[in-house]
Design a protein around this motif. Structure first.
Motif, mmCIF file in Angstrom:
data_model
loop_
_atom_site.group_PDB
_atom_site.id
_atom_site.type_symbol
_atom_site.label_atom_id
_atom_site.label_comp_id
_atom_site.label_asym_id
_atom_site.label_seq_id
_atom_site.Cartn_x
_atom_site.Cartn_y
_atom_site.Cartn_z
ATOM 1 N N ARG A 36 7.647 -3.422 23.327
ATOM 2 C CA ARG A 36 8.550 -2.721 22.422
ATOM 3 C C ARG A 36 9.891 -2.496 23.111
ATOM 4 O O ARG A 36 9.982 -2.507 24.345
ATOM 5 C CB ARG A 36 7.956 -1.394 21.959
ATOM 6 N N GLN A 37 10.901 -2.297 22.289
ATOM 7 C CA GLN A 37 12.240 -2.105 22.819
ATOM 8 C C GLN A 37 12.998 -1.084 21.995
ATOM 9 O O GLN A 37 13.085 -1.204 20.762
ATOM 10 C CB GLN A 37 13.011 -3.420 22.836
ATOM 11 N N ILE A 38 13.526 -0.100 22.680
ATOM 12 C CA ILE A 38 14.408 0.884 22.066
ATOM 13 C C ILE A 38 15.828 0.374 22.258
ATOM 14 O O ILE A 38 16.172 -0.101 23.340
ATOM 15 C CB ILE A 38 14.239 2.261 22.734
ATOM 16 N N PRO A 39 16.662 0.432 21.237
ATOM 17 C CA PRO A 39 18.039 -0.055 21.385
ATOM 18 C C PRO A 39 18.729 0.551 22.601
ATOM 19 O O PRO A 39 18.668 1.761 22.822
ATOM 20 C CB PRO A 39 18.701 0.393 20.086
ATOM 21 N N GLY A 40 19.339 -0.310 23.396
ATOM 22 C CA GLY A 40 20.034 0.156 24.580
ATOM 23 C C GLY A 40 19.166 0.239 25.809
ATOM 24 O O GLY A 40 19.665 0.529 26.910
ATOM 25 N N LYS A 41 17.861 -0.018 25.636
ATOM 26 C CA LYS A 41 16.942 0.027 26.767
ATOM 27 C C LYS A 41 16.252 -1.309 26.945
ATOM 28 O O LYS A 41 16.249 -2.150 26.042
ATOM 29 C CB LYS A 41 15.913 1.142 26.579
ATOM 30 N N GLU A 42 15.629 -1.504 28.100
ATOM 31 C CA GLU A 42 14.921 -2.744 28.354
ATOM 32 C C GLU A 42 13.613 -2.785 27.562
ATOM 33 O O GLU A 42 13.016 -1.752 27.263
ATOM 34 C CB GLU A 42 14.622 -2.872 29.856
ATOM 35 N N ARG A 43 13.194 -4.011 27.262
ATOM 36 C CA ARG A 43 11.913 -4.183 26.590
ATOM 37 C C ARG A 43 10.811 -3.731 27.535
ATOM 38 O O ARG A 43 10.850 -4.012 28.735
ATOM 39 C CB ARG A 43 11.740 -5.653 26.224
#
Length: 120
Positions: A36-43
């Motif tokens: 999963r990936q949060i926008p602005g963060k690494e997967r």
């Protein structure tokens, strides 16, 4: 090719089941995983399932809440059951697969993501 679907908006404490469909090579020949990936963060890694031993591994934050599984009837389907969802689970979720377990942290096959949003 892989395609993830089943995401949506759910309240905290609720459940969702994500599905992943494979076209071409079936999951019976591959190790599978969810990220999963949060926008602005690494997967980030969420869960994985070994092809033959069916050993499953999970990120600590989802242990006891999420379950990765394969469809025993349909070789091209696998799932991520997510229970007791929390706002911090909000992310785009991706399914992935690889023929080598050693590469499951950076698999070679990725699907399009599906958005999961958990409201507080």
């Amino acid at each position: 090719q892989l395609q993830a679907f089943g995401g949506g908006l759910v309240q905290a404490g609720g459940s969702l089941r994500l599905s992943c469909a494979a076209s071409g090579r079936p999951f019976t020949t591959l190790h599978v995983a969810w990220f999963r990936q949060i926008p602005g963060k690494e997967r980030e890694f969420v869960a994985a399932s070994h092809l033959t031993t069916r050993t499953t591994i999970y990120q600590d934050s989802v242990k006891g809440r999420f379950t990765i599984s394969r469809d025993n009837q349909r070789e091209n389907m696998m799932y991520l059951q997510m229970n007791n969802l929390k706002p911090e689970d909000t992310a785009i979720h991706y399914c992935a697969a690889d023929s080598r377990w050693a590469d499951i942290a950076a698999p070679g096959n990725w699907g399009q993501g599906t958005q999961v949003t958990v409201s507080s």
